[in-house]
Motif scaffolding. Sequence first.
Motif, PDB file in Angstrom:
ATOM      1  N   VAL A  33     -16.268  54.363  61.456  1.00 59.84           N
ATOM      2  CA  VAL A  33     -16.989  54.690  62.688  1.00 59.84           C
ATOM      3  C   VAL A  33     -18.469  54.402  62.442  1.00 59.84           C
ATOM      4  O   VAL A  33     -19.063  54.949  61.508  1.00 59.84           O
ATOM      5  CB  VAL A  33     -16.783  56.160  63.107  1.00 59.84           C
ATOM      6  CG1 VAL A  33     -17.727  56.536  64.250  1.00 59.84           C
ATOM      7  CG2 VAL A  33     -15.341  56.399  63.520  1.00 59.84           C
ATOM      8  N   SER A  34     -19.050  53.568  63.282  1.00 58.20           N
ATOM      9  CA  SER A  34     -20.407  53.074  63.027  1.00 58.20           C
ATOM     10  C   SER A  34     -21.440  54.190  62.896  1.00 58.20           C
ATOM     11  O   SER A  34     -22.311  54.138  62.018  1.00 58.20           O
ATOM     12  CB  SER A  34     -20.829  52.112  64.143  1.00 58.20           C
ATOM     13  OG  SER A  34     -20.828  52.758  65.412  1.00 58.20           O
ATOM     14  N   VAL A  35     -21.346  55.209  63.742  1.00 53.17           N
ATOM     15  CA  VAL A  35     -22.373  56.261  63.716  1.00 53.17           C
ATOM     16  C   VAL A  35     -22.198  57.228  62.553  1.00 53.17           C
ATOM     17  O   VAL A  35     -23.099  58.031  62.263  1.00 53.17           O
ATOM     18  CB  VAL A  35     -22.407  57.054  65.049  1.00 53.17           C
ATOM     19  CG1 VAL A  35     -22.871  56.158  66.183  1.00 53.17           C
ATOM     20  CG2 VAL A  35     -21.039  57.668  65.360  1.00 53.17           C
ATOM     21  N   PHE A  36     -21.050  57.181  61.866  1.00 55.61           N
ATOM     22  CA  PHE A  36     -20.814  58.063  60.722  1.00 55.61           C
ATOM     23  C   PHE A  36     -21.193  57.421  59.389  1.00 55.61           C
ATOM     24  O   PHE A  36     -21.466  58.124  58.417  1.00 55.61           O
ATOM     25  CB  PHE A  36     -19.338  58.456  60.627  1.00 55.61           C
ATOM     26  CG  PHE A  36     -18.809  59.274  61.776  1.00 55.61           C
ATOM     27  CD1 PHE A  36     -19.663  59.943  62.641  1.00 55.61           C
ATOM     28  CD2 PHE A  36     -17.436  59.376  61.992  1.00 55.61           C
ATOM     29  CE1 PHE A  36     -19.165  60.698  63.697  1.00 55.61           C
ATOM     30  CE2 PHE A  36     -16.930  60.129  63.044  1.00 55.61           C
ATOM     31  CZ  PHE A  36     -17.790  60.790  63.899  1.00 55.61           C
ATOM     32  N   GLU A  37     -21.168  56.098  59.327  1.00 60.85           N
ATOM     33  CA  GLU A  37     -21.253  55.401  58.045  1.00 60.85           C
ATOM     34  C   GLU A  37     -22.600  55.588  57.359  1.00 60.85           C
ATOM     35  O   GLU A  37     -23.658  55.443  57.981  1.00 60.85           O
ATOM     36  CB  GLU A  37     -20.950  53.917  58.234  1.00 60.85           C
ATOM     37  CG  GLU A  37     -19.485  53.665  58.609  1.00 60.85           C
ATOM     38  CD  GLU A  37     -19.134  52.191  58.709  1.00 60.85           C
ATOM     39  OE1 GLU A  37     -20.043  51.344  58.537  1.00 60.85           O
ATOM     40  OE2 GLU A  37     -17.946  51.885  58.961  1.00 60.85           O
ATOM     41  N   ASN A  38     -22.517  55.945  56.064  1.00 60.80           N
ATOM     42  CA  ASN A  38     -23.698  56.111  55.199  1.00 60.80           C
ATOM     43  C   ASN A  38     -24.671  57.172  55.706  1.00 60.80           C
ATOM     44  O   ASN A  38     -25.874  57.107  55.425  1.00 60.80           O
ATOM     45  CB  ASN A  38     -24.439  54.767  55.028  1.00 60.80           C
ATOM     46  CG  ASN A  38     -23.700  53.821  54.115  1.00 60.80           C
ATOM     47  OD1 ASN A  38     -23.212  54.210  53.061  1.00 60.80           O
ATOM     48  ND2 ASN A  38     -23.598  52.564  54.527  1.00 60.80           N
ATOM     49  N   GLN A  39     -24.148  58.173  56.389  1.00 61.13           N
ATOM     50  CA  GLN A  39     -24.977  59.263  56.900  1.00 61.13           C
ATOM     51  C   GLN A  39     -24.633  60.549  56.159  1.00 61.13           C
ATOM     52  O   GLN A  39     -23.543  61.086  56.315  1.00 61.13           O
ATOM     53  CB  GLN A  39     -24.752  59.449  58.410  1.00 61.13           C
ATOM     54  CG  GLN A  39     -25.106  58.246  59.248  1.00 61.13           C
ATOM     55  CD  GLN A  39     -26.585  57.904  59.174  1.00 61.13           C
ATOM     56  OE1 GLN A  39     -27.455  58.774  59.302  1.00 61.13           O
ATOM     57  NE2 GLN A  39     -26.881  56.627  58.959  1.00 61.13           N
ATOM     58  N   VAL A  40     -25.560  61.045  55.355  1.00 63.40           N
ATOM     59  CA  VAL A  40     -25.277  62.218  54.538  1.00 63.40           C
ATOM     60  C   VAL A  40     -25.013  63.454  55.393  1.00 63.40           C
ATOM     61  O   VAL A  40     -24.307  64.376  54.968  1.00 63.40           O
ATOM     62  CB  VAL A  40     -26.417  62.466  53.524  1.00 63.40           C
ATOM     63  CG1 VAL A  40     -27.664  62.988  54.223  1.00 63.40           C
ATOM     64  CG2 VAL A  40     -25.966  63.416  52.417  1.00 63.40           C
ATOM     65  N   ARG A  41     -25.539  63.486  56.609  1.00 64.61           N
ATOM     66  CA  ARG A  41     -25.344  64.675  57.450  1.00 64.61           C
ATOM     67  C   ARG A  41     -23.886  64.894  57.828  1.00 64.61           C
ATOM     68  O   ARG A  41     -23.498  65.997  58.221  1.00 64.61           O
ATOM     69  CB  ARG A  41     -26.209  64.601  58.702  1.00 64.61           C
ATOM     70  CG  ARG A  41     -25.844  63.541  59.717  1.00 64.61           C
ATOM     71  CD  ARG A  41     -26.897  63.496  60.831  1.00 64.61           C
ATOM     72  NE  ARG A  41     -26.691  62.417  61.781  1.00 64.61           N
ATOM     73  CZ  ARG A  41     -26.036  62.561  62.926  1.00 64.61           C
ATOM     74  NH1 ARG A  41     -25.544  63.745  63.277  1.00 64.61           N
ATOM     75  NH2 ARG A  41     -25.889  61.532  63.742  1.00 64.61           N
ATOM     76  N   PHE A  42     -23.056  63.843  57.696  1.00 70.49           N
ATOM     77  CA  PHE A  42     -21.643  64.012  58.017  1.00 70.49           C
ATOM     78  C   PHE A  42     -20.807  64.410  56.802  1.00 70.49           C
ATOM     79  O   PHE A  42     -19.579  64.366  56.849  1.00 70.49           O
ATOM     80  CB  PHE A  42     -21.078  62.743  58.676  1.00 70.49           C
ATOM     81  CG  PHE A  42     -21.611  62.535  60.060  1.00 70.49           C
ATOM     82  CD1 PHE A  42     -21.335  63.434  61.077  1.00 70.49           C
ATOM     83  CD2 PHE A  42     -22.425  61.449  60.346  1.00 70.49           C
ATOM     84  CE1 PHE A  42     -21.838  63.257  62.349  1.00 70.49           C
ATOM     85  CE2 PHE A  42     -22.942  61.262  61.610  1.00 70.49           C
ATOM     86  CZ  PHE A  42     -22.646  62.168  62.616  1.00 70.49           C
ATOM     87  N   HIS A  43     -21.491  64.809  55.723  1.00 65.30           N
ATOM     88  CA  HIS A  43     -20.734  65.434  54.634  1.00 65.30           C
ATOM     89  C   HIS A  43     -19.993  66.657  55.177  1.00 65.30           C
ATOM     90  O   HIS A  43     -18.815  66.855  54.889  1.00 65.30           O
ATOM     91  CB  HIS A  43     -21.658  65.849  53.491  1.00 65.30           C
ATOM     92  CG  HIS A  43     -20.927  66.502  52.355  1.00 65.30           C
ATOM     93  ND1 HIS A  43     -20.380  65.787  51.313  1.00 65.30           N
ATOM     94  CD2 HIS A  43     -20.614  67.809  52.117  1.00 65.30           C
ATOM     95  CE1 HIS A  43     -19.763  66.626  50.488  1.00 65.30           C
ATOM     96  NE2 HIS A  43     -19.893  67.852  50.937  1.00 65.30           N
ATOM     97  N   GLY A  44     -20.686  67.460  55.957  1.00 62.48           N
ATOM     98  CA  GLY A  44     -20.044  68.617  56.581  1.00 62.48           C
ATOM     99  C   GLY A  44     -20.516  68.876  57.996  1.00 62.48           C
ATOM    100  O   GLY A  44     -19.985  69.745  58.677  1.00 62.48           O
ATOM    101  N   GLY A  45     -21.509  68.100  58.441  1.00 58.68           N
ATOM    102  CA  GLY A  45     -22.051  68.300  59.778  1.00 58.68           C
ATOM    103  C   GLY A  45     -21.167  67.712  60.863  1.00 58.68           C
ATOM    104  O   GLY A  45     -20.297  66.875  60.597  1.00 58.68           O
ATOM    105  N   GLN A  46     -21.398  68.133  62.083  1.00 55.46           N
ATOM    106  CA  GLN A  46     -20.585  67.705  63.215  1.00 55.46           C
ATOM    107  C   GLN A  46     -21.341  66.731  64.116  1.00 55.46           C
ATOM    108  O   GLN A  46     -22.558  66.805  64.241  1.00 55.46           O
ATOM    109  CB  GLN A  46     -20.143  68.923  64.023  1.00 55.46           C
ATOM    110  CG  GLN A  46     -19.281  69.906  63.231  1.00 55.46           C
ATOM    111  CD  GLN A  46     -17.994  69.279  62.735  1.00 55.46           C
ATOM    112  OE1 GLN A  46     -17.086  69.014  63.510  1.00 55.46           O
ATOM    113  NE2 GLN A  46     -17.914  69.036  61.432  1.00 55.46           N
TER     114      GLN A  46
END
Length: 279
Positions: free
Chosen positions: A244-257
Motif C-alpha cells: 500500500v503506497s501510503v504505508f510503505e517505509n513509514q515508521v508511524r505504521f509500526h503500530g499507528g492507524q
Amino acid sequence: MNAEKKRELELWATKIRKTALETIKTAGSGHIGGSFSIADILSVLYFDKMNIDPAQPKKADRDRLVLSKGHCSATMYATLALKGFFPVEHLATFRTLESDLSGHVEIHVPGVDMSAGSLGQGLSVALGMAMYAKSNNTGNYAYAIMGDGEIQEGQIWEAAMCAGHYKVDNLIAFVDNNKLQLDGSLDEVMSSYPIGEKFKAFNWNVIEICGHDVEQIAAAIDLAKATKGKPTCIVCDAVKGKGVSVFENQVRFHGGQPTAEEWVIAFDELNARIAELEG
C-alpha cells in the motif's frame, strides 16, 4: 516456478494483506507495517511449502512456524483463517477481551505453534522444535520469522550459536529486514548490520533475497532444505508496509492507524491488485 503458481502466491499475499487490514480496522488497533512486510513469506510457506493440514492442526509430523515477531499477529491470523484453520469471520473478534485472537499470537489458536510476547525468544523455541524433530526422525522443518530490530536481542545470538554448533539443518529462519522499528530506523536505534555476515560467523548457511518476490522466497526455502549440516538464515530485503503506497517505509505504521483518507486508499489499492491478479 511457473507463471500460474507465481500469480497464485502473489494473490494469496495480497488477500492476506487485505484480510489483515480489515481485521486491524475492525479492532481499531494493530501493527500494519511489520505485518505487511511478511505477507509474501507467509503466502509461500502456507500455500506452497509447509507440511501442514488445517484439518489436523496438531499432527505430529507437521512443519512448525514460530512467528517470533508476534505483534504482527493480524497477518498470521489472516493467513491461518484463509488457509482454513478457523473461520475468517472469527477475525472480527481480534483484540477484544473475550477473544482468543489477542494482539500477540497465542498457541491455543489453531495453527499457532508458539505464543509470543517479548521479542527475541522465537529462534530459541524454533531451534528446540527442530532439534526434537531431528532426534526423533520425524522429518519435519521448523521455521522462524524474526524482525530486524528484534535481532538486537542477545538471546537470538545464543540460539544462533547453538544451532550452528549442533548443525541443526532442519531449522530455517527468516529475518524481515524492513529497516524500521518502533523508534526509527535500525541505523538510528542500534544497527544489526551486516546481518548475513553475523549468521555466517555462527556457521549458518545464509541466503539474501528480496522478501517480496515469491519466486525468490520459494527458491531460498528449497535451497535451505538441500543444505546439509547447517541451519539456514534467509535475510529478506523488505519494505515496511509493503503493498500500500501510503504505508510503505513509514515508521508511524509500526503500530499507528491510518487516517480516514488513507483507509480508502489502502483498500482501493489492495482491491485493484486482487482484481489484476484474478483477471
